[in-house]
Enzyme design. Structure first.
Site, PDB file in Angstrom:
ATOM      1  N   LYS A  33       0.857  -1.187   0.000  1.00  0.00           N
ATOM      2  CA  LYS A  33       0.000   0.000   0.000  1.00  0.00           C
ATOM      3  C   LYS A  33       0.890   1.232   0.000  1.00  0.00           C
ATOM      4  O   LYS A  33       1.787   1.354   0.835  1.00  0.00           O
ATOM      5  CB  LYS A  33      -0.889   0.001   1.247  1.00  0.00           C
ATOM      6  CG  LYS A  33      -1.740   1.259   1.395  1.00  0.00           C
ATOM      7  CD  LYS A  33      -2.809   1.084   2.468  1.00  0.00           C
ATOM      8  CE  LYS A  33      -2.405   1.518   3.841  1.00  0.00           C
ATOM      9  NZ  LYS A  33      -2.296   2.973   4.041  1.00  0.00           N
ATOM     10  N   ASP A  60      -3.349   4.446  -1.859  1.00  0.00           N
ATOM     11  CA  ASP A  60      -4.274   4.906  -0.817  1.00  0.00           C
ATOM     12  C   ASP A  60      -4.203   6.436  -0.690  1.00  0.00           C
ATOM     13  O   ASP A  60      -3.560   6.959   0.209  1.00  0.00           O
ATOM     14  CB  ASP A  60      -3.855   4.205   0.491  1.00  0.00           C
ATOM     15  CG  ASP A  60      -4.686   4.600   1.690  1.00  0.00           C
ATOM     16  OD1 ASP A  60      -5.815   5.077   1.511  1.00  0.00           O
ATOM     17  OD2 ASP A  60      -4.186   4.410   2.826  1.00  0.00           O
ATOM     18  N   LEU A  61      -4.845   7.144  -1.617  1.00  0.00           N
ATOM     19  CA  LEU A  61      -4.762   8.609  -1.610  1.00  0.00           C
ATOM     20  C   LEU A  61      -6.069   9.271  -1.174  1.00  0.00           C
ATOM     21  O   LEU A  61      -6.126  10.499  -1.052  1.00  0.00           O
ATOM     22  CB  LEU A  61      -4.338   9.120  -3.003  1.00  0.00           C
ATOM     23  CG  LEU A  61      -2.976   8.614  -3.493  1.00  0.00           C
ATOM     24  CD1 LEU A  61      -2.656   9.167  -4.880  1.00  0.00           C
ATOM     25  CD2 LEU A  61      -1.860   8.970  -2.511  1.00  0.00           C
ATOM     26  N   LYS A  62      -7.108   8.498  -0.984  1.00  0.00           N
ATOM     27  CA  LYS A  62      -8.375   8.981  -0.375  1.00  0.00           C
ATOM     28  C   LYS A  62      -8.874  10.286  -0.989  1.00  0.00           C
ATOM     29  O   LYS A  62      -9.028  11.301  -0.293  1.00  0.00           O
ATOM     30  CB  LYS A  62      -8.202   9.153   1.132  1.00  0.00           C
ATOM     31  CG  LYS A  62      -7.807   7.889   1.881  1.00  0.00           C
ATOM     32  CD  LYS A  62      -7.821   8.117   3.381  1.00  0.00           C
ATOM     33  CE  LYS A  62      -7.510   6.872   4.183  1.00  0.00           C
ATOM     34  NZ  LYS A  62      -6.109   6.434   4.120  1.00  0.00           N
ATOM     35  N   ASP A  65     -13.151  15.612  -3.568  1.00  0.00           N
ATOM     36  CA  ASP A  65     -13.221  16.964  -4.141  1.00  0.00           C
ATOM     37  C   ASP A  65     -14.477  17.024  -4.999  1.00  0.00           C
ATOM     38  O   ASP A  65     -15.285  16.082  -4.977  1.00  0.00           O
ATOM     39  CB  ASP A  65     -11.937  17.237  -4.962  1.00  0.00           C
ATOM     40  CG  ASP A  65     -11.586  18.731  -5.025  1.00  0.00           C
ATOM     41  OD1 ASP A  65     -12.511  19.553  -5.236  1.00  0.00           O
ATOM     42  OD2 ASP A  65     -10.403  19.069  -4.881  1.00  0.00           O
ATOM     43  N   PRO A  67     -16.885  16.518  -8.181  1.00  0.00           N
ATOM     44  CA  PRO A  67     -16.850  15.368  -9.094  1.00  0.00           C
ATOM     45  C   PRO A  67     -15.919  15.545 -10.282  1.00  0.00           C
ATOM     46  O   PRO A  67     -15.154  14.623 -10.626  1.00  0.00           O
ATOM     47  CB  PRO A  67     -18.318  15.250  -9.542  1.00  0.00           C
ATOM     48  CG  PRO A  67     -19.094  15.765  -8.375  1.00  0.00           C
ATOM     49  CD  PRO A  67     -18.268  16.896  -7.815  1.00  0.00           C
ATOM     50  N   THR A 120     -11.377   5.403  10.940  1.00  0.00           N
ATOM     51  CA  THR A 120     -11.453   4.790  12.275  1.00  0.00           C
ATOM     52  C   THR A 120     -10.931   5.748  13.354  1.00  0.00           C
ATOM     53  O   THR A 120     -11.150   5.529  14.532  1.00  0.00           O
ATOM     54  CB  THR A 120     -10.658   3.464  12.329  1.00  0.00           C
ATOM     55  OG1 THR A 120      -9.392   3.669  11.705  1.00  0.00           O
ATOM     56  CG2 THR A 120     -11.396   2.363  11.612  1.00  0.00           C
ATOM     57  N   ARG A 182      -3.967  -7.569  14.275  1.00  0.00           N
ATOM     58  CA  ARG A 182      -2.885  -7.876  15.219  1.00  0.00           C
ATOM     59  C   ARG A 182      -2.852  -9.377  15.472  1.00  0.00           C
ATOM     60  O   ARG A 182      -3.891 -10.021  15.493  1.00  0.00           O
ATOM     61  CB  ARG A 182      -3.113  -7.141  16.560  1.00  0.00           C
ATOM     62  CG  ARG A 182      -2.959  -5.613  16.474  1.00  0.00           C
ATOM     63  CD  ARG A 182      -1.536  -5.210  16.140  1.00  0.00           C
ATOM     64  NE  ARG A 182      -1.348  -3.764  15.999  1.00  0.00           N
ATOM     65  CZ  ARG A 182      -1.447  -3.079  14.863  1.00  0.00           C
ATOM     66  NH1 ARG A 182      -1.770  -3.693  13.727  1.00  0.00           N
ATOM     67  NH2 ARG A 182      -1.216  -1.782  14.828  1.00  0.00           N
ATOM     68  N   GLN A 191      -4.208   1.228  17.563  1.00  0.00           N
ATOM     69  CA  GLN A 191      -5.458   0.684  17.028  1.00  0.00           C
ATOM     70  C   GLN A 191      -6.323   0.228  18.200  1.00  0.00           C
ATOM     71  O   GLN A 191      -5.818  -0.336  19.165  1.00  0.00           O
ATOM     72  CB  GLN A 191      -5.174  -0.514  16.105  1.00  0.00           C
ATOM     73  CG  GLN A 191      -4.337  -0.194  14.883  1.00  0.00           C
ATOM     74  CD  GLN A 191      -5.136   0.459  13.765  1.00  0.00           C
ATOM     75  OE1 GLN A 191      -6.251   0.919  13.972  1.00  0.00           O
ATOM     76  NE2 GLN A 191      -4.566   0.517  12.583  1.00  0.00           N
ATOM     77  N   GLY A 211       0.432  -3.463   9.083  1.00  0.00           N
ATOM     78  CA  GLY A 211       1.632  -2.628   9.135  1.00  0.00           C
ATOM     79  C   GLY A 211       2.609  -3.074  10.204  1.00  0.00           C
ATOM     80  O   GLY A 211       3.438  -3.952   9.994  1.00  0.00           O
ATOM     81  N   ARG A 212       2.491  -2.462  11.387  1.00  0.00           N
ATOM     82  CA  ARG A 212       3.484  -2.682  12.434  1.00  0.00           C
ATOM     83  C   ARG A 212       3.714  -4.134  12.835  1.00  0.00           C
ATOM     84  O   ARG A 212       4.873  -4.499  13.110  1.00  0.00           O
ATOM     85  CB  ARG A 212       3.158  -1.793  13.649  1.00  0.00           C
ATOM     86  CG  ARG A 212       3.526  -0.344  13.362  1.00  0.00           C
ATOM     87  CD  ARG A 212       2.832   0.626  14.280  1.00  0.00           C
ATOM     88  NE  ARG A 212       1.407   0.701  13.985  1.00  0.00           N
ATOM     89  CZ  ARG A 212       0.568   1.526  14.595  1.00  0.00           C
ATOM     90  NH1 ARG A 212       1.005   2.324  15.548  1.00  0.00           N
ATOM     91  NH2 ARG A 212      -0.704   1.554  14.254  1.00  0.00           N
TER      92      ARG A 212
END
Ligand code: C5P
Length: 237
Positions: A33, A60-62, A65, A67, A120, A182, A191, A211-212
């Site tokens: 990602k 993952d740029l979310k 704006d 349309p 989240t 996890r 988290q 990730g971690r």
């Protein structure tokens, strides 16, 4: 439905990302990602280079704006040939439809497009008091997922704890991409709502973003393999 483990490249430079990925043998190319930090630091070249190295990519740029702007931005992202990209469902179904149009290449192919419902990090209290959304967070997530489905998107990013409700509301083919994973008995970090890879599979997650537990492990390769084994194992009968 292809299930997979996605490792976020939560690094500030291309060099750090490639150093991390060099821990993997040549034949083992994890799905990665690329988020805002790395993309804004390194530009689109980081995506092209990851592709050249043989990785599948969730960009993952979310986007969020008007349309027309999102449509044009998605057309630019489509040329990077990633597997998955995303936007905020809060941009409305009109924005999501425009995004899909922009993302679709002249030959009709396109990356998968998924929506962020509620981050989240947004608590129910803040969502209600600051965003003036009076519904509960779970109802809001489900409703935004249904909007995304109506707009023709392929799925959502959500907590693994919401995956079953999203599948129930939007159908089993609607993808759930779930962070907040996890290993049993390990640190939660920041988290709150977490699940093990095995439980996420049982809950219906299609892709887990880990990730971690992998990146910060003493042996990241072993941690990745453990994660993939637990997530991809066929359900016991
Ligand atoms: O280290 P950890 O496993 O918590 O990393 C999870 C990844 O998923 C991070 O890149 C984080 O930004 C991302 N993410 C998340 N929760 C969301 C959306 C994305 O943790 N709702």
């Amino acid at each position: 439905m292809p299930k997979d483990v996605i490792i976020p490249m939560d690094f500030s430079s291309a060099r750090e990302s490639y150093d991390f990925l060099s821990l993997f043998p040549a034949g083992e190319k994890p799905f990665v990602k690329i988020g805002m930090e790395l993309f804004y630091s390194e530009g689109p070249e980081i995506v092209r280079e990851m592709k050249r190295r043989g990785h599948k990519i969730f960009l993952d740029l979310k986007l969020h704006d008007i349309p027309n702007t999102v449509k044009k931005a998605m057309a630019a992202l489509a040329r990077l040939e990633v597997e998955i990209t995303n936007l905020h469902a809060a941009g409305t179904t009109e924005m999501m439809r425009a995004a899909l149009e922009g993302l679709t290449r002249p030959d009709g192919t396109r990356p998968l497009l998924i929506a962020v419902t509620q981050l989240t990090s947004t608590s129910e209290a803040r969502m209600q008091s600051e965003l003036l959304i009076s519904a509960g967070v779970e109802e809001t997530v489900r409703h935004y997922a249904q909007n995304a489905r109506r707009a023709g998107l392929d799925g959502v990013v959500c907590s693994p704890l919401e995956a079953a409700a999203v599948k129930a509301a939007c159908g089993v083919a609607f993808l759930t991409v779930t962070p907040g994973i996890r290993f049993a008995g390990s640190a939660k970090d920041d988290q709150c709502r977490i699940m093990t890879p095995e439980k996420a599979r049982e809950a219906g997650s299609d892709y887990i973003v880990v990730g971690r537990p992998i990146i910060a492990a003493d042996d990241p390769l072993a941690a990745y393999r453990r994660c993939a084994k637990e997530f991809l194992a066929s359900p016991s009968v």
